[in-house]
Write a protein that holds these residues in place. Structure first.
Motif, mmCIF file in Angstrom:
data_model
loop_
_atom_site.group_PDB
_atom_site.id
_atom_site.type_symbol
_atom_site.label_atom_id
_atom_site.label_comp_id
_atom_site.label_asym_id
_atom_site.label_seq_id
_atom_site.Cartn_x
_atom_site.Cartn_y
_atom_site.Cartn_z
ATOM 1 N N LEU A 78 0.830 -1.206 0.000
ATOM 2 C CA LEU A 78 0.000 0.000 0.000
ATOM 3 C C LEU A 78 0.865 1.256 0.000
ATOM 4 O O LEU A 78 0.555 2.247 -0.680
ATOM 5 C CB LEU A 78 -0.927 -0.007 1.214
ATOM 6 N N GLN A 79 1.963 1.225 0.741
ATOM 7 C CA GLN A 79 2.878 2.369 0.740
ATOM 8 C C GLN A 79 3.491 2.570 -0.646
ATOM 9 O O GLN A 79 3.622 3.700 -1.130
ATOM 10 C CB GLN A 79 3.970 2.155 1.781
ATOM 11 N N ARG A 80 3.852 1.461 -1.278
ATOM 12 C CA ARG A 80 4.423 1.556 -2.618
ATOM 13 C C ARG A 80 3.382 2.080 -3.609
ATOM 14 O O ARG A 80 3.693 2.898 -4.483
ATOM 15 C CB ARG A 80 4.920 0.178 -3.050
ATOM 16 N N PHE A 81 2.154 1.612 -3.480
ATOM 17 C CA PHE A 81 1.061 2.079 -4.338
ATOM 18 C C PHE A 81 0.898 3.591 -4.206
ATOM 19 O O PHE A 81 0.776 4.312 -5.201
ATOM 20 C CB PHE A 81 -0.217 1.339 -3.935
ATOM 21 N N ARG A 82 0.937 4.077 -2.987
ATOM 22 C CA ARG A 82 0.800 5.519 -2.763
ATOM 23 C C ARG A 82 1.952 6.281 -3.420
ATOM 24 O O ARG A 82 1.737 7.318 -4.059
ATOM 25 C CB ARG A 82 0.756 5.801 -1.260
ATOM 26 N N ARG A 83 3.164 5.765 -3.265
ATOM 27 C CA ARG A 83 4.319 6.454 -3.863
ATOM 28 C C ARG A 83 4.180 6.537 -5.381
ATOM 29 O O ARG A 83 4.567 7.533 -5.997
ATOM 30 C CB ARG A 83 5.619 5.732 -3.491
ATOM 31 N N HIS A 84 3.620 5.499 -5.980
ATOM 32 C CA HIS A 84 3.477 5.508 -7.437
ATOM 33 C C HIS A 84 2.417 6.514 -7.885
ATOM 34 O O HIS A 84 2.581 7.160 -8.931
ATOM 35 C CB HIS A 84 3.138 4.104 -7.939
ATOM 36 N N ILE A 85 1.348 6.651 -7.141
ATOM 37 C CA ILE A 85 0.353 7.678 -7.484
ATOM 38 C C ILE A 85 0.991 9.059 -7.396
ATOM 39 O O ILE A 85 0.854 9.894 -8.307
ATOM 40 C CB ILE A 85 -0.864 7.598 -6.541
ATOM 41 N N GLU A 86 1.692 9.305 -6.305
ATOM 42 C CA GLU A 86 2.315 10.616 -6.113
ATOM 43 C C GLU A 86 3.383 10.881 -7.170
ATOM 44 O O GLU A 86 3.525 12.011 -7.654
ATOM 45 C CB GLU A 86 2.907 10.693 -4.703
ATOM 46 N N PHE A 87 4.114 9.838 -7.547
ATOM 47 C CA PHE A 87 5.142 10.017 -8.574
ATOM 48 C C PHE A 87 4.508 10.333 -9.926
ATOM 49 O O PHE A 87 5.013 11.180 -10.676
ATOM 50 C CB PHE A 87 6.000 8.761 -8.685
ATOM 51 N N ALA A 116 -8.809 3.373 0.259
ATOM 52 C CA ALA A 116 -8.474 4.353 1.297
ATOM 53 C C ALA A 116 -7.196 5.110 0.949
ATOM 54 O O ALA A 116 -7.067 6.301 1.250
ATOM 55 C CB ALA A 116 -8.330 3.655 2.646
ATOM 56 N N VAL A 117 -6.238 4.427 0.307
ATOM 57 C CA VAL A 117 -5.009 5.103 -0.109
ATOM 58 C C VAL A 117 -5.329 6.174 -1.146
ATOM 59 O O VAL A 117 -4.845 7.309 -1.070
ATOM 60 C CB VAL A 117 -3.996 4.084 -0.671
ATOM 61 N N VAL A 118 -6.166 5.826 -2.126
ATOM 62 C CA VAL A 118 -6.547 6.792 -3.159
ATOM 63 C C VAL A 118 -7.258 7.985 -2.521
ATOM 64 O O VAL A 118 -6.973 9.150 -2.841
ATOM 65 C CB VAL A 118 -7.448 6.124 -4.216
ATOM 66 N N ALA A 119 -8.170 7.694 -1.606
ATOM 67 C CA ALA A 119 -8.923 8.774 -0.959
ATOM 68 C C ALA A 119 -8.000 9.702 -0.180
ATOM 69 O O ALA A 119 -8.197 10.927 -0.167
ATOM 70 C CB ALA A 119 -9.985 8.178 -0.040
ATOM 71 N N ASP A 120 -6.977 9.144 0.457
ATOM 72 C CA ASP A 120 -6.082 9.985 1.251
ATOM 73 C C ASP A 120 -5.211 10.866 0.361
ATOM 74 O O ASP A 120 -4.948 12.026 0.689
ATOM 75 C CB ASP A 120 -5.209 9.107 2.146
ATOM 76 N N VAL A 121 -4.756 10.327 -0.771
ATOM 77 C CA VAL A 121 -3.937 11.131 -1.682
ATOM 78 C C VAL A 121 -4.729 12.334 -2.192
ATOM 79 O O VAL A 121 -4.199 13.451 -2.311
ATOM 80 C CB VAL A 121 -3.438 10.271 -2.862
ATOM 81 N N PHE A 122 -6.027 12.123 -2.473
ATOM 82 C CA PHE A 122 -6.852 13.185 -3.055
ATOM 83 C C PHE A 122 -7.774 13.834 -2.013
ATOM 84 O O PHE A 122 -8.806 14.405 -2.367
ATOM 85 C CB PHE A 122 -7.685 12.618 -4.210
ATOM 86 N N ARG A 123 -7.399 13.766 -0.749
ATOM 87 C CA ARG A 123 -8.286 14.246 0.318
ATOM 88 C C ARG A 123 -8.558 15.745 0.222
ATOM 89 O O ARG A 123 -9.592 16.223 0.700
ATOM 90 C CB ARG A 123 -7.704 13.894 1.686
ATOM 91 N N ARG A 124 -7.649 16.515 -0.377
ATOM 92 C CA ARG A 124 -7.853 17.967 -0.492
ATOM 93 C C ARG A 124 -8.547 18.350 -1.801
ATOM 94 O O ARG A 124 -8.719 19.532 -2.082
ATOM 95 C CB ARG A 124 -6.514 18.699 -0.380
ATOM 96 N N ALA A 127 -13.848 17.644 -5.413
ATOM 97 C CA ALA A 127 -14.622 16.939 -6.442
ATOM 98 C C ALA A 127 -14.303 15.445 -6.441
ATOM 99 O O ALA A 127 -15.204 14.596 -6.479
ATOM 100 C CB ALA A 127 -14.335 17.548 -7.812
ATOM 101 N N VAL A 128 -13.027 15.110 -6.400
ATOM 102 C CA VAL A 128 -12.641 13.696 -6.394
ATOM 103 C C VAL A 128 -13.087 13.029 -5.100
ATOM 104 O O VAL A 128 -13.542 11.874 -5.104
ATOM 105 C CB VAL A 128 -11.120 13.558 -6.603
ATOM 106 N N SER A 129 -12.990 13.734 -3.992
ATOM 107 C CA SER A 129 -13.430 13.163 -2.715
ATOM 108 C C SER A 129 -14.914 12.821 -2.753
ATOM 109 O O SER A 129 -15.340 11.788 -2.214
ATOM 110 C CB SER A 129 -13.132 14.136 -1.570
ATOM 111 N N ARG A 130 -15.724 13.682 -3.395
ATOM 112 C CA ARG A 130 -17.158 13.378 -3.520
ATOM 113 C C ARG A 130 -17.364 12.133 -4.385
ATOM 114 O O ARG A 130 -18.214 11.284 -4.067
ATOM 115 C CB ARG A 130 -17.897 14.576 -4.126
ATOM 116 N N GLU A 131 -16.606 12.016 -5.474
ATOM 117 C CA GLU A 131 -16.726 10.834 -6.327
ATOM 118 C C GLU A 131 -16.389 9.562 -5.549
ATOM 119 O O GLU A 131 -17.096 8.549 -5.649
ATOM 120 C CB GLU A 131 -15.793 10.953 -7.536
ATOM 121 N N LEU A 132 -15.307 9.606 -4.781
ATOM 122 C CA LEU A 132 -14.885 8.422 -4.032
ATOM 123 C C LEU A 132 -15.881 8.094 -2.924
ATOM 124 O O LEU A 132 -16.136 6.914 -2.635
ATOM 125 C CB LEU A 132 -13.485 8.648 -3.456
#
Length: 429
Positions: A78-87, A116-124, A127-132
């Motif tokens: 999950l940590q690696r997944f998050r790093r790849h989204i951010e990258f 939950a990882v996707v939601a945390d990356v886009f928490r700010r 629009a995306v938070s509403r979709e999730l």
């Protein structure tokens, strides 16, 4: 279990049990997308095995130590997944707040911890938070498992966009490796470059004597949060050394139309002299240190310039040796000599025992000849500080003995990696 050896009844049963266990755990992981706890029951080593699994520590009744916690097991991924989204955002010059929509694709998106990882990356991103949040309440607008198949079907009907040309997924480079284990190389093919393509490493020189071989490597540099330098393959070639112990050669990396990358080395002293590669070791994914920048040299032009300046043959030869470090290697200190001796003796003992007792190696002339050469090199290696020319045959000979033992299956890849690491550590002390 040894590759190429028949399985006993117990071994076959164990393999079958492991396969069943893997299947049941995979099914349990899928169930935990909907359930908070589940149980795996399967035979293992002749007795029933029961594993209790929970989605999170909060979901495990009683003592969580008695449970396999899925989120804990997946934490590194999950940590690696998050790093790849951010990258991906960073590489495209975007912030999470600038994304309009996020589409959740693939089976793992059914897992709450992944979403939950996707939601945390886009928490700010409101629009995306509403979709999730809508996904959590009403389900997926597009089924993650079906959308990939739907896209493939569109491509099959010719309704998708034109596929991009074959592009290289990594940076590819060639490197030379000296007996101390240091790499010198250069990236020749760039990530994203369209295939077919090629890159050249020209004007390379080395010191040696007839019969000496030069260790070379293909490596990749993977861009990304988990990127770095990784070896693809190690091998050797033997160029022609002149009367002064100099060889001139060049390397080429070539990607064909399918993006398959191959290496070619040519001897510049021999017309059409493509060098035969020996002792190929597949090392896909094995980390390597960042190689030092290799120096290319137009050797003939350089020598002609020195002659034009009126330098004598002795002065030119000294300049060549100063330019090419391998030509004037300092004596090897006593600690490195002793460490190399121990590592090489261990490899020699293993190979000689295998030659005597293991039919897979008994008829291998390369191994038998290599043992004799290494035994002689060890005999000539003095105690204490040693000249480079007496130390190098020991380090090189021990490494070459690993090849027939790996090829015949005497040693596993992990054992080879361990022995090569011990030898490299000794050489690089």
């Amino acid at each position: 279990l040894r590759e190429g050896q028949p399985l006993s009844g117990a071994d076959a049963t164990l393999l079958r049990n492991l396969g069943d266990l893997r299947l049941h755990v995979e099914q349990a992981k899928i169930r935990l997308s909907e359930l908070r706890t589940t149980t795996v029951e399967t035979p293992y080593r002749g007795r029933p095995l029961t594993i209790q699994m929970a989605r999170s520590r909060r979901d495990a009744p009683g003592r969580s130590g008695d449970w396999v916690i899925l989120e804990d097991a997946l934490a590194p991924h999950l940590q690696r997944f998050r790093r790849h989204i951010e990258f991906a955002l960073q590489e495209n010059g975007l912030r999470a707040e600038e994304i309009d929509h996020v589409l959740l694709i693939g089976g793992p998106m059914h897992m709450p911890c992944v979403r939950a990882v996707v939601a945390d990356v886009f928490r700010r991103n409101a629009a995306v938070s509403r979709e999730l949040a809508q996904v959590e309440q009403a389900g997926f607008p597009v089924d993650p498992m079906e959308c990939v198949a739907q896209g493939a079907a569109l491509y099959g009907r010719g309704e998708g966009p034109e596929p991009p040309p074959n592009q290289l997924p990594y940076h590819y480079g060639l490197a030379l490796r000296n007996p101390s284990g240091r790499y010198q190389g250069r990236i020749l093919l760039q990530r994203g470059q369209a295939a077919p393509c090629e890159g050249r490493l020209q004007g390379l020189t080395a010191h040696g004597k007839p019969g000496d071989s030069i260790p070379v490597s293909i490596y990749i540099w993977e861009v990304g949060p988990d990127g770095g330098y990784q070896l693809v393959g190690d091998y050797r070639f033997s160029p022609a050394f002149d009367s002064k112990g100099l060889a001139q050669f060049e390397g080429v990396l070539r990607a064909d139309e399918q993006g398959v990358v191959s290496a070619y080395w040519s001897d510049l002293r021999v017309r059409g002299g493509t060098l035969r590669l020996e002792g190929l070791n597949e090392l896909r994914g094995e980390p390597m240190p960042e190689p030092e920048e290799i120096q290319e040299l137009d050797f003939n032009a350089w020598v002609q310039e020195m002659q034009r300046r009126g330098m004598t043959e002795e002065q030119i030869e000294k300049a060549i040796r100063d330019q090419i470090p391998d030509g004037t290697v300092k004596p090897i200190d006593a600690a490195r000599v002793e460490a190399t001796r121990r590592a090489a003796q261990n490899i020699l003992d293993l190979c000689e025992r295998a030659l005597q007792h293991d039919p897979r190696l008994a008829g291998d002339s390369q191994a038998r000849e290599g043992c004799a050469q290494l035994r002689e090199a060890l005999r000539r290696l003095p105690r204490g500080e040693a000249p480079y020319e007496l130390w190098a045959p020991v380090a090189h000979g021990a490494e070459m003995l690993l090849l027939p033992m790996e090829r015949s299956g005497i040693l596993s890849r992990e054992q080879i990696r361990l022995l090569r690491g011990q030898l490299g550590a000794a050489a690089g002390q």
